[in-house]
Design a protein around this motif. Structure first.
Motif, mmCIF file in Angstrom:
data_model
loop_
_atom_site.group_PDB
_atom_site.id
_atom_site.type_symbol
_atom_site.label_atom_id
_atom_site.label_comp_id
_atom_site.label_asym_id
_atom_site.label_seq_id
_atom_site.Cartn_x
_atom_site.Cartn_y
_atom_site.Cartn_z
ATOM 1 N N GLU B 183 2.452 7.412 -8.564
ATOM 2 C CA GLU B 183 1.537 6.738 -7.627
ATOM 3 C C GLU B 183 0.773 5.583 -8.260
ATOM 4 O O GLU B 183 0.234 4.722 -7.559
ATOM 5 C CB GLU B 183 0.561 7.767 -7.042
ATOM 6 C CG GLU B 183 -0.382 8.344 -8.059
ATOM 7 C CD GLU B 183 -0.888 9.729 -7.678
ATOM 8 O OE1 GLU B 183 -0.064 10.587 -7.327
ATOM 9 O OE2 GLU B 183 -2.086 9.947 -7.762
ATOM 10 N N THR B 184 0.701 5.558 -9.591
ATOM 11 C CA THR B 184 -0.027 4.495 -10.285
ATOM 12 C C THR B 184 0.834 3.271 -10.549
ATOM 13 O O THR B 184 0.390 2.354 -11.242
ATOM 14 C CB THR B 184 -0.572 5.027 -11.620
ATOM 15 O OG1 THR B 184 0.484 5.729 -12.272
ATOM 16 C CG2 THR B 184 -1.742 5.952 -11.409
ATOM 17 N N ASN B 185 2.048 3.266 -10.058
ATOM 18 C CA ASN B 185 2.928 2.118 -10.280
ATOM 19 C C ASN B 185 3.415 1.509 -8.966
ATOM 20 O O ASN B 185 4.582 1.641 -8.598
ATOM 21 C CB ASN B 185 4.115 2.520 -11.162
ATOM 22 C CG ASN B 185 3.715 2.669 -12.611
ATOM 23 O OD1 ASN B 185 3.002 1.824 -13.159
ATOM 24 N ND2 ASN B 185 4.132 3.743 -13.250
ATOM 25 N N PRO B 186 2.536 0.843 -8.246
ATOM 26 C CA PRO B 186 2.959 0.216 -6.985
ATOM 27 C C PRO B 186 3.804 -1.037 -7.222
ATOM 28 O O PRO B 186 3.739 -1.633 -8.299
ATOM 29 C CB PRO B 186 1.625 -0.172 -6.333
ATOM 30 C CG PRO B 186 0.677 -0.341 -7.460
ATOM 31 C CD PRO B 186 1.114 0.618 -8.533
ATOM 32 N N PHE B 187 4.599 -1.385 -6.231
ATOM 33 C CA PHE B 187 5.352 -2.637 -6.296
ATOM 34 C C PHE B 187 5.356 -3.296 -4.924
ATOM 35 O O PHE B 187 4.932 -2.692 -3.933
ATOM 36 C CB PHE B 187 6.762 -2.432 -6.846
ATOM 37 C CG PHE B 187 7.565 -1.355 -6.167
ATOM 38 C CD1 PHE B 187 7.523 -0.042 -6.617
ATOM 39 C CD2 PHE B 187 8.385 -1.659 -5.088
ATOM 40 C CE1 PHE B 187 8.281 0.950 -6.000
ATOM 41 C CE2 PHE B 187 9.151 -0.679 -4.470
ATOM 42 C CZ PHE B 187 9.092 0.637 -4.927
#
Lengths: 299, 248
Positions: B183-187
């Motif tokens: 969840e801490t790696n949005p794109f």
């Protein structure tokens, strides 16, 4: 808040969550320019680390017995509170004769020049007790990489520990940006492919934790990168991967590899501990065994 | 050699059902792909009385991957209304054989709600990294799987129709086709869809991946581009059961 609040309430609810998390945590410790722009990206830092490594050979520590100890910690965050009691107690422990070296797995300070300098000033004489330091995300705040590279040189390197009978490999990596980057990953692959077989045990240190055992805002590498790294570590029989960043201890194991997340050592951490890693020199190491005895000790 | 056999059972009882397909070709590059990679993916959807069943698979051609099968995905979703608002709940399972040593499996649930200009997806998945059966049989390890209990999945999409045939969707998310990031790696995804006919669309997606946003130290990670074709294949006749086996 009067300035921030009116525009925020117009945002859709899902957007408010990360905004709230980012603004409510470590307001004084974070450099929010990094949300949109980072001048010292991982590829640049790796190139600078390699330049430094070219002038400074990797260190080999020679110890007298087979069962040596390393003292390891992360998230000291020097400068984030008025006191540095836990750090001083750690250094007191480091003065014991059976500790061969110290390892700091990132976030040593706020990133500000004075805090990084203060951290270094307290370290023991490297000729007596070598210290191995790598960057966390906080060393990249406030133009911190510039000071880190000046004070510590490199954040991507390895060191070895030589006992009378064997030699062990310790690899330190820069994951302050949440990724190793292409060049550092190639370097890591090359080290493991060409050198791993020469050593008995192998441990990898890097700041960003890999897995999420609980709900947390700490960033791990992307899943694509995690899979590549997990596969690489298993393929080359890495014994342990030691990370920090999440401030909460976790121990996971998959195949041959034990993944540790360290507690934070900062003074305001509720469960501050450091890690004592002792090589277990038994000859008949079972598959999947760490090859080390380890314990978490409170300051 | 281990073979994957997926049996798709399509059941239509007493009413007509809708079948559609989504075929796509992607190419991209990131820090761990060691050069350009290409993916081919196909997903088939079967809609019946508000229930949607889908099965998809993808092939990947990349230096990083020993296995050519990118992922297999099965999902079931249901449309329903709460007051006057339309919601969809989707339950899925996905398996990705990463290498001769490592598998990645995940299952989860997603809730979707569409407003005029904004689409919302929110859910959670659980993930297991595991050693392959063949690999672990030759080892003697005590721990052959590593479980990440909960990860939040989210997607916020801004939807903009342009004329009768073109639509633009811009999303911030941590999941896509066969990819579910932590969840801490949005794109970011920019999606352009064009209606070729009443029953078919072509689309183009551009995706930008970063790392370190929640570290407050953003760093480029990679990108990929995707072109695809969505088509409503048509209605199935009444009272008919289809069984189809696909071997990989």
């Amino acid at each position: 808040m009067k300035i921030l609040f009116p525009p925020l309430v117009k945002l859709p609810f899902p957007l408010l969550i990360p905004v709230f998390v980012l603004f409510s945590s470590c307001l004084k410790e974070a450099d929010f320019s990094g949300l949109v722009y980072s001048p010292d990206r991982v590829e640049k830092r790796f190139a600078q680390s390699m330049e430094w490594n070219a002038q400074h050979p990797f260190e080999n520590i020679i110890v007298g017995g087979e069962n040596y100890k390393l003292l390891i910690t992360g998230d000291v965050h020097l400068g984030s509170s008025a006191t540095i009691n836990n750090y001083l107690k750690f250094l007191e422990k480091a003065g014991q004769d059976d500790i061969s070296a110290l390892v700091f797995v990132g976030d040593i300070s706020t990133g500000r020049e004075g805090d990084q300098q203060s951290f270094k000033d307290h370290l023991p004489d490297p000729l007596v007790k070598p210290s191995f330091v790598m960057v966390g995300n906080h060393e990249l705040y406030f133009d911190g990489w510039k000071y880190f590279s000046r004070l510590f040189g490199s954040s991507t390197y390895y060191f070895t520990v030589q006992t009378p009978a064997k030699k062990d490999l310790y690899i330190c990596l820069d994951s302050g940006s949440g990724t190793l980057g292409k060049s550092q990953l190639n370097w890591l692959k090359s080290i493991l492919e060409t050198q791993r077989s020469r050593y008995d045990r192998c441990v990898v240190f890097t700041h960003s934790n890999f897995f999420r055992e609980h709900h947390t805002a700490s960033t791990s590498p992307l899943v694509e990168e995690l899979l590549v790294l997990m596969d690489l570590f298993e393929k080359h029989k890495v014994n342990m991967v030691i990370t920090a960043h999440d401030h909460k201890r976790a121990i996971d194991r998959l195949g041959n590899v034990t993944y540790l997340i360290l507690d934070a050592l900062r003074d305001d951490a509720k469960n501050a501990t450091w890690l004592v890693l002792q090589k277990q020199s038994q000859e008949d190491l079972k598959p999947g065994a760490e090859g080390f005895l380890y314990s978490f000790e409170k300051p | 050699m281990l073979k994957w056999t997926i049996v798709l059972i399509l059941i239509a009882v007493g009413a007509k059902a809708q079948v559609s397909a989504d075929l796509s070709l992607s190419t991209g590059c990131n820090y761990v792909s060691f050069g350009q990679y290409a993916k081919f993916a196909g997903q088939f959807f079967y809609q019946y009385k508000g229930w949607n069943f889908s099965a998809g698979a993808g092939a990947i051609f990349s230096h990083e991957r020993e296995k050519k099968l990118d992922a297999l995905r099965l999902s079931v979703s249901k449309d329903y209304t709460i007051k006057e608002f339309l919601f969809t709940t989707d339950i899925f399972y996905q398996r990705s054989p990463f290498s001769a040593r490592l598998n990645d499996q995940t299952a989860g649930i997603l809730f979707n709600h569409k407003r005029n200009r904004w689409y919302f997806d929110l859910g959670a998945n659980t993930r297991v990294y595991s050693l392959t059966n063949k690999y672990k049989s030759g080892t003697g390890y005590s721990e052959n799987a590593l479980w990440e209990p909960v990860n939040v999945m989210y997607r916020l999409t801004w939807h903009k129709p342009v004329g009768a045939k073109l639509e633009i969707n811009t999303s911030i998310t941590n999941f896509d086709q066969f990819l579910i990031e932590q969840e801490t790696n949005p794109f970011l995804i920019a999606d352009f869809q064009y209606g070729v006919t009443e029953k078919s669309k072509i689309y183009f997606d551009a995706v930008y991946q970063q790392s370190g946003l929640f570290n407050i130290k953003v760093n480029y990670f990679g990108y990929y581009l995707r072109a695809g074709y969505k088509i409503d294949i048509g209605n199935t006749p009444d009272n008919r059961i289809k069984i189809k086996a696909i071997e990989f």
